[in-house]
Design an enzyme around this catalytic site. Structure first.
Site, PDB file in Angstrom:
ATOM      1  N   LYS A   1      41.353  43.349  98.763  1.00 15.25           N
ATOM      2  CA  LYS A   1      40.811  42.281  99.578  1.00 15.25           C
ATOM      3  C   LYS A   1      41.871  41.206  99.814  1.00 15.25           C
ATOM      4  CE  LYS A   1      38.006  39.709  97.648  1.00 15.25           C
ATOM      5  NZ  LYS A   1      38.980  38.634  97.544  1.00 15.25           N
TER       6      LYS A   1
ATOM      7  N   LYS B   1      49.211  37.349  91.449  1.00 16.87           N
ATOM      8  CA  LYS B   1      48.226  36.414  92.000  1.00 16.87           C
ATOM      9  C   LYS B   1      48.821  35.027  92.209  1.00 16.87           C
ATOM     10  CE  LYS B   1      44.059  38.785  90.423  1.00 16.87           C
ATOM     11  NZ  LYS B   1      43.053  38.889  89.358  1.00 16.87           N
TER      12      LYS B   1
ATOM     13  N   LYS C   1      48.495  49.192  98.608  1.00 18.54           N
ATOM     14  CA  LYS C   1      47.236  49.322  97.860  1.00 18.54           C
ATOM     15  C   LYS C   1      46.103  48.610  98.613  1.00 18.54           C
ATOM     16  CE  LYS C   1      45.827  46.580  94.499  1.00 18.54           C
ATOM     17  NZ  LYS C   1      45.496  45.885  93.241  1.00 18.54           N
TER      18      LYS C   1
HETATM   19  P1  TYM Z   1      38.453  44.586  90.528  1.00 13.34           P
HETATM   20  O1  TYM Z   1      37.163  43.874  90.776  1.00 13.34           O
HETATM   21  O2  TYM Z   1      39.680  44.047  91.164  1.00 13.34           O
HETATM   22  O3  TYM Z   1      38.322  46.078  90.974  1.00 13.34           O
HETATM   23  C1  TYM Z   1      37.272  46.907  90.529  1.00 13.34           C
HETATM   24  C2  TYM Z   1      37.800  48.314  90.274  1.00 13.34           C
HETATM   25  O4  TYM Z   1      38.288  48.871  91.485  1.00 13.34           O
HETATM   26  C3  TYM Z   1      39.589  49.407  91.260  1.00 13.34           C
HETATM   27  N1  TYM Z   1      40.390  49.306  92.505  1.00 13.34           N
HETATM   28  C4  TYM Z   1      41.130  50.307  93.005  1.00 13.34           C
HETATM   29  N2  TYM Z   1      41.330  51.575  92.575  1.00 13.34           N
HETATM   30  C5  TYM Z   1      42.126  52.363  93.335  1.00 13.34           C
HETATM   31  N3  TYM Z   1      42.708  51.944  94.487  1.00 13.34           N
HETATM   32  C6  TYM Z   1      42.542  50.684  94.961  1.00 13.34           C
HETATM   33  N4  TYM Z   1      43.113  50.305  96.091  1.00 13.34           N
HETATM   34  C7  TYM Z   1      41.717  49.799  94.192  1.00 13.34           C
HETATM   35  N5  TYM Z   1      41.341  48.509  94.353  1.00 13.34           N
HETATM   36  C8  TYM Z   1      40.524  48.222  93.298  1.00 13.34           C
HETATM   37  C9  TYM Z   1      40.184  48.526  90.172  1.00 13.34           C
HETATM   38  O5  TYM Z   1      41.247  49.173  89.508  1.00 13.34           O
HETATM   39  C10 TYM Z   1      38.977  48.327  89.289  1.00 13.34           C
HETATM   40  O6  TYM Z   1      38.816  49.388  88.373  1.00 13.34           O
HETATM   41  N6  TYM Z   1      39.644  42.954  86.007  1.00 13.34           N
HETATM   42  C11 TYM Z   1      38.813  43.898  86.701  1.00 13.34           C
HETATM   43  C12 TYM Z   1      37.327  43.709  86.411  1.00 13.34           C
HETATM   44  C13 TYM Z   1      36.997  43.737  84.969  1.00 13.34           C
HETATM   45  C14 TYM Z   1      36.973  44.893  84.125  1.00 13.34           C
HETATM   46  C15 TYM Z   1      36.596  44.414  82.841  1.00 13.34           C
HETATM   47  C16 TYM Z   1      37.244  46.247  84.333  1.00 13.34           C
HETATM   48  C17 TYM Z   1      36.637  42.661  84.219  1.00 13.34           C
HETATM   49  N7  TYM Z   1      36.398  43.070  82.925  1.00 13.34           N
HETATM   50  C18 TYM Z   1      36.460  45.296  81.765  1.00 13.34           C
HETATM   51  C19 TYM Z   1      37.114  47.122  83.245  1.00 13.34           C
HETATM   52  C20 TYM Z   1      36.738  46.631  81.967  1.00 13.34           C
HETATM   53  C21 TYM Z   1      39.045  43.707  88.191  1.00 13.34           C
HETATM   54  O7  TYM Z   1      39.444  42.669  88.615  1.00 13.34           O
HETATM   55  O8  TYM Z   1      38.676  44.742  88.958  1.00 13.34           O
END
Ligand code: TYM
Length: 321
Positions: free
Chosen positions: A192, A110, A189
């Site tokens: 956004k 990031k 991957k």
């Molecule tokens: P975030 O908001 O970036 O993404 C949400 C979920 O979507 C999955 N994901 C993907 N999986 C497969 N292929 C892709 N291209 C792809 N893009 C996104 C992410 O792996 C995620 O599971 N830090 C986390 C949010 C969070 C969280 C937590 C998750 C905050 N606290 C506690 C689990 C437990 C995040 O930024 O996800």
């Protein structure tokens, strides 16, 4: 068994979010006590427009409910409606080694992409650990990009337990191999921040244009393509189309005779059809804002109840109480 996961309201949800996390999470609702939340505290590390944050948060609630999150089974809430989690973040941060956070890829990625290197962004995994540990979670369904964060959570929980006695449950990540990393329009991957997404709920014309614009190689339709399984449209088709349709298109591409235009057209149709029922449900939910508010309010009350019990346990363990 308690299942927990979160999703950031940092923009429109896409197929990576859906197949990597939301669909597995929705399936897991049947297997245990599910807690899913909208990670709005986390979003503040990348988003600084209050109106956009409010709008995105609302959209994530609508999207997740439309896709099948069932509030009768699942506790669904906004992360910031449970401020206890920020207090636990502090307790955990006092046992979190700097080195553990310094090794996190997500922070490095990031900041390399230009996000401000704030303390919040750096300590993001500690808040995530608190999210998971404060609900005594056993299983955390996520995409592969979050695996390291769940490992950090486990390390931090073990450290706290060693320092103060058994306090936290040690969670396991649940990552579905076939959708661990859903590819985006450019083959990287889907994310956004890479600008390569196909949103779950977007305007028909806009998605059609995106899908028809996927760049392929210059081989003629007649040429056999032995690498058909690596074709991006085939990979995406396997997610959104019935299995036999996807197999049929893959075989036709491999044998030669199927043009890329026809393949992409099929991908668009299958995508549109896959989310048709959810799209209709979403339109109903948009017209019922009080219902959606009520779901999040009830969810927050239940989540807060459990969170305060676990926080009390942690405060007592380390001597604050
Ligand atoms: P975030 O908001 O970036 O993404 C949400 C979920 O979507 C999955 N994901 C993907 N999986 C497969 N292929 C892709 N291209 C792809 N893009 C996104 C992410 O792996 C995620 O599971 N830090 C986390 C949010 C969070 C969280 C937590 C998750 C905050 N606290 C506690 C689990 C437990 C995040 O930024 O996800």
């Amino acid at each position: 068994m308690r299942i927990l996961s979160g999703i950031q309201p940092s923009g429109a949800l896409h197929l990576g979010n859906y197949f990597g996390m939301m669909r597995p999470a929705i399936e897991l609702q049947e297997r245990g006590d599910a807690f899913y939340f909208i990670a709005d505290y986390h979003s503040l590390t990348s988003l600084s427009d209050p109106d956009v944050l409010r709008r995105n948060t609302r959209d994530v609630a609508l999207d997740f409910l439309a896709c099948g999150l069932d509030p009768a089974r699942t506790v669904f809430f906004k992360q910031s409606a449970v401020p206890e989690v920020t207090e636990l973040t502090w307790l955990l941060s006092t046992v979190t080694p700097m080195g553990l956070l310094e090794r996190c890829h997500s922070y490095k990625d990031k900041t390399a992409r230009g996000l401000a290197a704030t303390h919040g962004l750096f300590s993001y995994p500690v808040l995530m650990a608190a999210d998971i540990l404060i609900y005594d979670s056993n299983l955390v369904p996520v995409g592969r990009d979050q695996k390291q964060h769940v490992e950090v959570t486990r390390d931090v929980a073990v450290k706290f337990n060693l320092a103060y006695g058994e306090t936290f449950v040690i969670p396991e990540p649940e990552i579905r191999e076939e959708v661990a990393t859903v590819p985006g329009l450019d083959g990287q991957k889907m994310s956004k921040s890479y600008g390569n997404t196909i949103e779950i709920f977007a305007e028909e014309k806009a998605v059609r244009k995106k899908i028809m614009g996927i760049v392929m190689d210059s081989r003629t339709p007649q040429e056999p393509k032995p690498d058909a399984d690596r074709n991006l449209a085939v990979q995406l088709l396997k997610l959104v189309a019935p299995a036999d349709t996807a197999r049929d298109y893959e075989e036709r591409l491999r044998a030669g005779g199927l043009g890329y235009g026809d393949l992409k057209k099929k991908l668009f149709e299958a995508y549109w059809e896959h989310f048709a029922a959810a799209r209709a449900r979403r339109a109903e939910l948009v017209a019922a804002p009080d219902y959606v508010d009520g779901v999040l309010r009830d969810g927050a009350a239940k989540a807060r109840d459990l969170a305060s019990t676990v926080l009390r346990r942690a405060r007592r363990a380390c001597g604050l109480d």
